[in-house]
Write a protein that holds these residues in place. Structure first.
Motif: not given
Length: 114
Positions: A60-86
């Motif tokens: 098992r490996t912990l994933v660094d979410v910031d590797d998949y986003f250029a910059f996680r702005r405060g107005d980022l819709d939390p629904a974008v994280f729904d696509r990350l597991p796939a």
């Protein structure tokens, strides 16, 4: 020499553009936060879920979410994280399960690959 009306039009356009650059963020500053195009959009930071990928060999490996986003702005819709597991499943064929924890000490959700 340039004509005075052309110079006046250019100056009016420049002043209008600069006014928009100040008025729009100032107006949004008093609205709901964080607002797109508001000054605070880079001041807030989205809380990302924690992800762990499990491979076919059981590691098992912990994933660094910031590797998949250029910059996680405060107005980022939390629904974008729904696509990350796939995406994590498709990224590496050896991944069999992606575990997701939305809030600290919250429930852990398992996403089986394939």
């Amino acid at each position: 020499m340039r004509s005075f009306p052309a110079l006046l039009v250019r100056a009016a356009l420049a002043v209008g553009f600069l006014t928009l650059q100040v008025v729009v963020p100032t107006w949004l500053l008093f609205g709901a936060r964080p607002a797109r195009f508001g000054w605070q959009m880079f001041a807030a930071h989205t809380r990302a879920p924690a992800y762990v990928v499990e491979r076919a060999d059981g590691s098992r490996t912990l994933v660094d979410v910031d590797d998949y986003f250029a910059f996680r702005r405060g107005d980022l819709d939390p629904a974008v994280f729904d696509r990350l597991p796939a995406h994590l499943c498709a990224l590496e064929p050896s991944v069999v399960t992606v575990y997701e924890q939305r809030v600290p000490q919250g429930a852990i959700e398992a996403h089986a690959c394939r």
